[in-house]
Design a protein around this motif. Structure first.
Motif, PDB file in Angstrom:
ATOM      1  N   PHE A 115       0.798  -1.225   0.000  1.00  0.00           N
ATOM      2  CA  PHE A 115       0.000   0.000   0.000  1.00  0.00           C
ATOM      3  C   PHE A 115       0.833   1.278   0.000  1.00  0.00           C
ATOM      4  O   PHE A 115       0.268   2.369  -0.083  1.00  0.00           O
ATOM      5  CB  PHE A 115      -0.964   0.010   1.187  1.00  0.00           C
ATOM      6  N   THR A 116       2.151   1.160   0.091  1.00  0.00           N
ATOM      7  CA  THR A 116       2.980   2.373   0.101  1.00  0.00           C
ATOM      8  C   THR A 116       4.009   2.325  -1.024  1.00  0.00           C
ATOM      9  O   THR A 116       3.757   2.816  -2.110  1.00  0.00           O
ATOM     10  CB  THR A 116       3.672   2.570   1.462  1.00  0.00           C
ATOM     11  N   ALA A 117       5.151   1.726  -0.757  1.00  0.00           N
ATOM     12  CA  ALA A 117       6.276   1.774  -1.696  1.00  0.00           C
ATOM     13  C   ALA A 117       5.941   1.154  -3.048  1.00  0.00           C
ATOM     14  O   ALA A 117       6.263   1.727  -4.093  1.00  0.00           O
ATOM     15  CB  ALA A 117       7.496   1.077  -1.082  1.00  0.00           C
ATOM     16  N   ARG A 118       5.296   0.012  -3.044  1.00  0.00           N
ATOM     17  CA  ARG A 118       4.982  -0.668  -4.303  1.00  0.00           C
ATOM     18  C   ARG A 118       4.016   0.162  -5.140  1.00  0.00           C
ATOM     19  O   ARG A 118       4.219   0.340  -6.344  1.00  0.00           O
ATOM     20  CB  ARG A 118       4.411  -2.048  -3.996  1.00  0.00           C
ATOM     21  N   ARG A 119       2.999   0.686  -4.502  1.00  0.00           N
ATOM     22  CA  ARG A 119       2.013   1.500  -5.224  1.00  0.00           C
ATOM     23  C   ARG A 119       2.651   2.792  -5.752  1.00  0.00           C
ATOM     24  O   ARG A 119       2.399   3.194  -6.890  1.00  0.00           O
ATOM     25  CB  ARG A 119       0.842   1.826  -4.304  1.00  0.00           C
ATOM     26  N   ALA A 120       3.496   3.434  -4.947  1.00  0.00           N
ATOM     27  CA  ALA A 120       4.172   4.659  -5.387  1.00  0.00           C
ATOM     28  C   ALA A 120       5.135   4.365  -6.535  1.00  0.00           C
ATOM     29  O   ALA A 120       5.221   5.136  -7.493  1.00  0.00           O
ATOM     30  CB  ALA A 120       4.919   5.292  -4.218  1.00  0.00           C
ATOM     31  N   LEU A 121       5.842   3.263  -6.441  1.00  0.00           N
ATOM     32  CA  LEU A 121       6.773   2.867  -7.498  1.00  0.00           C
ATOM     33  C   LEU A 121       6.033   2.650  -8.813  1.00  0.00           C
ATOM     34  O   LEU A 121       6.480   3.097  -9.877  1.00  0.00           O
ATOM     35  CB  LEU A 121       7.518   1.593  -7.095  1.00  0.00           C
ATOM     36  N   ILE A 122       4.918   1.969  -8.766  1.00  0.00           N
ATOM     37  CA  ILE A 122       4.147   1.687  -9.974  1.00  0.00           C
ATOM     38  C   ILE A 122       3.641   2.983 -10.601  1.00  0.00           C
ATOM     39  O   ILE A 122       3.672   3.154 -11.822  1.00  0.00           O
ATOM     40  CB  ILE A 122       2.992   0.719  -9.660  1.00  0.00           C
ATOM     41  N   ALA A 123       3.216   3.924  -9.779  1.00  0.00           N
ATOM     42  CA  ALA A 123       2.717   5.203 -10.292  1.00  0.00           C
ATOM     43  C   ALA A 123       3.831   6.009 -10.959  1.00  0.00           C
ATOM     44  O   ALA A 123       3.609   6.662 -11.984  1.00  0.00           O
ATOM     45  CB  ALA A 123       2.092   6.010  -9.159  1.00  0.00           C
ATOM     46  N   ARG A 124       5.041   5.951 -10.412  1.00  0.00           N
ATOM     47  CA  ARG A 124       6.154   6.750 -10.939  1.00  0.00           C
ATOM     48  C   ARG A 124       6.917   6.075 -12.070  1.00  0.00           C
ATOM     49  O   ARG A 124       7.528   6.755 -12.882  1.00  0.00           O
ATOM     50  CB  ARG A 124       7.139   7.070  -9.811  1.00  0.00           C
ATOM     51  N   ASN A 125       6.936   4.753 -12.069  1.00  0.00           N
ATOM     52  CA  ASN A 125       7.769   4.035 -13.029  1.00  0.00           C
ATOM     53  C   ASN A 125       6.977   2.866 -13.626  1.00  0.00           C
ATOM     54  O   ASN A 125       7.210   1.719 -13.271  1.00  0.00           O
ATOM     55  CB  ASN A 125       9.043   3.539 -12.326  1.00  0.00           C
ATOM     56  N   PRO A 126       6.046   3.141 -14.545  1.00  0.00           N
ATOM     57  CA  PRO A 126       5.155   2.091 -15.042  1.00  0.00           C
ATOM     58  C   PRO A 126       5.834   1.029 -15.914  1.00  0.00           C
ATOM     59  O   PRO A 126       5.230   0.022 -16.235  1.00  0.00           O
ATOM     60  CB  PRO A 126       4.111   2.875 -15.844  1.00  0.00           C
ATOM     61  N   ARG A 127       7.072   1.213 -16.299  1.00  0.00           N
ATOM     62  CA  ARG A 127       7.758   0.244 -17.161  1.00  0.00           C
ATOM     63  C   ARG A 127       8.767  -0.622 -16.426  1.00  0.00           C
ATOM     64  O   ARG A 127       9.280  -1.582 -16.965  1.00  0.00           O
ATOM     65  CB  ARG A 127       8.469   0.962 -18.314  1.00  0.00           C
ATOM     66  N   GLY A 128       9.101  -0.307 -15.186  1.00  0.00           N
ATOM     67  CA  GLY A 128       9.982  -1.172 -14.408  1.00  0.00           C
ATOM     68  C   GLY A 128      11.429  -0.741 -14.419  1.00  0.00           C
ATOM     69  O   GLY A 128      11.764   0.369 -14.790  1.00  0.00           O
ATOM     70  N   GLY A 129      12.301  -1.653 -14.018  1.00  0.00           N
ATOM     71  CA  GLY A 129      13.722  -1.399 -13.902  1.00  0.00           C
ATOM     72  C   GLY A 129      14.296  -2.179 -12.738  1.00  0.00           C
ATOM     73  O   GLY A 129      13.611  -3.032 -12.139  1.00  0.00           O
TER      74      GLY A 129
END
Length: 156
Positions: A115-129
């Motif tokens: 509910f925090t880091a994973r969701r924020a990461l997905i919103a900012r970086n939709p293609r991964g890395g």
């Protein structure tokens, strides 16, 4: 009031006794809990695999997460409800089980990550890395540990 005394008080409730003393209630609740686990695991794993660069790679991570979100939230609600019912029926037993405390710790960490880091990461970086891979791997490890610890409660 000590934690043990609280467990005894919870176990003395009418609902706890009804679940514990019924021939079918505990097994039915546990079966529903396990169905919830399968749905929760699938909804988490599909997103974690995508975070790690595998599975559904034609879709962005955000699209995969959006498609899995309702399944995740529904399964989480089901699992928390049935988990509480199972827990109150044997609260004193759980008090002495290290596997139960490991499950609660990894469940809490998994929920915080989801509910925090994973969701924020997905919103900012939709293609991964590389960082997405690490978050997906950490999420997978936390949730697998939660599931294995939950299963281990019965054997410890």
């Amino acid at each position: 009031m000590s934690l043990y005394a609280l467990c005894e008080a919870i176990e003395a409730t009418a609902l706890s006794a009804a679940i514990r003393e019924s021939l079918w209630l505990f097994p039915v609740i546990e079966a529903v809990h396990l169905v919830g686990l399968a749905i929760l695991g699938g909804s988490l794993f599909v997103v974690d695999l995508r975070l790690m660069g595998a599975g559904l790679t034609r879709q962005s991570i955000a699209e995969v997460e959006q498609g899995a979100r309702a399944w995740f939230l529904g399964a989480l609600t089901l699992m928390l409800t049935t988990g509480v019912l199972l827990g109150i029926s044997e609260a004193v037993k759980l008090y002495d089980r290290p596997a139960f405390f490991l499950k609660m710790i990894t469940l809490t960490l998994g929920l915080l990550l989801a509910f925090t880091a994973r969701r924020a990461l997905i919103a900012r970086n939709p293609r991964g890395g590389a960082f997405s891979f690490a978050v997906g791997a950490l999420s997978t490890c936390l949730w697998l540990t939660t599931a294995v610890a939950g299963r281990w409660i019965g054997f410890s």
